[in-house]
Design a protein around this motif. Structure first.
Motif, short mmCIF file in Angstrom:
data_model
loop_
_atom_site.label_atom_id
_atom_site.label_comp_id
_atom_site.label_asym_id
_atom_site.label_seq_id
_atom_site.Cartn_x
_atom_site.Cartn_y
_atom_site.Cartn_z
N ASP A 143 0.92 -1.14 0.03
CA ASP A 143 -0.09 0.02 0.00
C ASP A 143 1.00 1.27 -0.02
O ASP A 143 1.94 1.29 0.53
N LYS A 144 0.46 2.23 -0.75
CA LYS A 144 1.15 3.47 -0.72
C LYS A 144 0.09 4.63 -0.34
O LYS A 144 -1.14 4.42 -0.68
N LEU A 145 0.61 5.85 -0.02
CA LEU A 145 -0.13 7.13 0.05
C LEU A 145 0.82 8.19 0.19
O LEU A 145 1.70 8.22 0.99
N GLU A 146 0.59 8.72 -1.10
CA GLU A 146 1.73 9.79 -1.28
C GLU A 146 1.55 11.08 -0.23
O GLU A 146 2.55 11.57 0.10
N ASP A 147 0.33 11.38 -0.08
CA ASP A 147 0.33 12.52 0.85
C ASP A 147 -0.08 11.91 2.36
O ASP A 147 -1.12 11.49 2.42
N ARG A 148 0.68 11.75 3.17
CA ARG A 148 0.68 11.32 4.46
C ARG A 148 -0.35 11.87 5.23
O ARG A 148 -0.77 11.48 6.09
N THR A 149 -0.49 13.11 5.09
CA THR A 149 -1.43 14.18 5.85
C THR A 149 -2.93 13.59 5.83
O THR A 149 -3.90 13.96 6.40
N LYS A 150 -3.31 12.76 4.75
CA LYS A 150 -4.41 12.11 4.40
C LYS A 150 -4.65 10.67 5.11
O LYS A 150 -5.85 10.22 4.98
N ALA A 151 -3.57 10.30 5.82
CA ALA A 151 -3.98 9.24 6.52
C ALA A 151 -5.06 9.30 7.58
O ALA A 151 -5.33 10.41 8.20
N ASP A 152 -5.84 8.04 7.64
CA ASP A 152 -6.99 8.28 8.50
C ASP A 152 -6.84 7.71 9.96
O ASP A 152 -7.91 7.62 10.69
N ASN A 153 -5.73 7.48 10.55
CA ASN A 153 -5.22 7.16 11.84
C ASN A 153 -4.54 8.07 12.30
O ASN A 153 -3.41 7.45 13.33
N LEU A 154 -4.12 9.22 12.05
CA LEU A 154 -3.03 10.20 12.56
C LEU A 154 -3.67 10.56 13.79
O LEU A 154 -5.03 11.04 14.03
N VAL A 155 -2.91 10.74 14.82
CA VAL A 155 -3.23 11.03 16.16
C VAL A 155 -3.31 12.78 16.29
O VAL A 155 -2.60 13.28 15.64
N THR A 156 -4.19 13.10 16.80
CA THR A 156 -4.41 14.75 17.09
C THR A 156 -3.71 15.31 18.33
O THR A 156 -3.08 14.43 19.06
N LYS A 157 -3.44 16.49 18.27
CA LYS A 157 -2.40 17.08 19.47
C LYS A 157 -3.19 16.59 20.82
O LYS A 157 -2.67 16.18 21.90
N GLN A 158 -4.57 16.75 21.03
CA GLN A 158 -5.19 16.60 22.06
C GLN A 158 -5.15 15.08 22.33
O GLN A 158 -4.86 14.70 23.81
N GLU A 159 -5.11 14.18 21.58
CA GLU A 159 -5.41 12.64 21.65
C GLU A 159 -3.73 12.38 22.43
O GLU A 159 -3.66 11.64 23.44
N PHE A 160 -2.79 13.02 21.56
CA PHE A 160 -1.47 12.57 22.00
C PHE A 160 -1.18 12.88 23.36
O PHE A 160 -0.66 12.34 24.36
N LYS A 161 -1.69 14.26 23.96
CA LYS A 161 -1.66 14.56 25.14
C LYS A 161 -2.23 13.86 26.07
O LYS A 161 -1.70 13.62 27.27
N ASN A 162 -3.33 13.22 25.87
CA ASN A 162 -4.36 12.34 26.66
C ASN A 162 -3.68 11.12 27.00
O ASN A 162 -3.40 10.62 27.88
N ILE A 163 -3.27 10.66 25.57
CA ILE A 163 -2.44 9.37 25.80
C ILE A 163 -1.27 9.41 26.84
O ILE A 163 -0.89 8.47 27.55
N ILE A 164 -0.41 10.38 26.69
CA ILE A 164 0.90 10.75 27.61
C ILE A 164 0.58 10.66 29.08
O ILE A 164 0.97 10.04 29.84
#
Length: 204
Positions: A143-164
């Motif tokens: 599988d390839k995805l040229e524009d990685r910003t369009k990935a559908d499982n990217l973590v958001t800033k708030q999610e990242f903060k909550n996980i930490i």
């Protein structure tokens, strides 16, 4: 001679993989095991079509991880290193294995301020070198995805903060602790840590 389990812990984007290579300089024969590598191998071998399938594959990786760790401890591998954003989820199992096989545990915990971590994490997730399975809810080898910003499982800033916060990455510890602030990589000097570990492990 004592056997050692080195746990290289800390939030994502703290430079754990780089430090692994640094420690190979002083422990060239150590066994290195990383759950993320197992996740990538299984994703390439089997793949997943949904987030639920991805979670199930990751659960299988953890079963494999602990079985391999158990095997190497049972045969008495002297120095084992594992790197991961370890949390309360792994603490009990790792401690039981270390106690069972009489391994002395050393935790190296890398920490940094959140804004720095987030910026690194954001950039890392969209780099072409990042394994695509980490940022997609569906993945199969090739599988390839040229524009990685369009990935559908990217973590958001708030999610990242909550996980930490929820998983307590900045509090994880088993055994002796060495904490290193990696907010500015240019100011980090691993030489002293390598000297301490070399004296402690290579001379026992």
């Amino acid at each position: 001679m004592k056997n050692y389990l080195i746990l290289l812990a800390g939030s994502p984007a703290t430079g754990k993989s780089y430090l692994v290579n640094q420690l190979k300089d002083i422990f060239p024969d150590m066994f290195v095991i990383t759950p993320d590598e197992g996740k990538e191998i299984l994703a390439d071998s089997v793949g997943f079509n949904t987030l639920e399938e991805k979670v199930e594959l990751e659960n299988q990786v953890w079963s494999f991880y602990y079985s391999v760790l158990d095997l190497y401890m049972e045969v008495g591998k002297r120095v084992i290193l594992s790197e991961y954003p370890f949390s309360y989820k792994q603490k009990g199992r790792l401690k039981r294995l270390a106690d069972q096989y009489d391994y002395e545990v050393i935790t190296i915990r890398l920490v940094a301020d959140f804004e720095t971590l987030w910026e690194r994490r954001r950039k890392r997730d969209i780099e072409p070198s990042r394994h695509l399975s980490h940022i997609q809810t569906h993945y199969h080898y090739g599988d390839k995805l040229e524009d990685r910003t369009k990935a559908d499982n990217l973590v958001t800033k708030q999610e990242f903060k909550n996980i930490i916060s929820k998983r307590g990455y900045n509090n994880f510890q088993i055994g002796e602790l060495y904490e290193i602030d990696v907010s500015d990589f240019s100011k980090v000097n691993y030489t002293n840590l390598k000297k301490i570990l070399s004296r402690k492990i290579n001379n026992t």
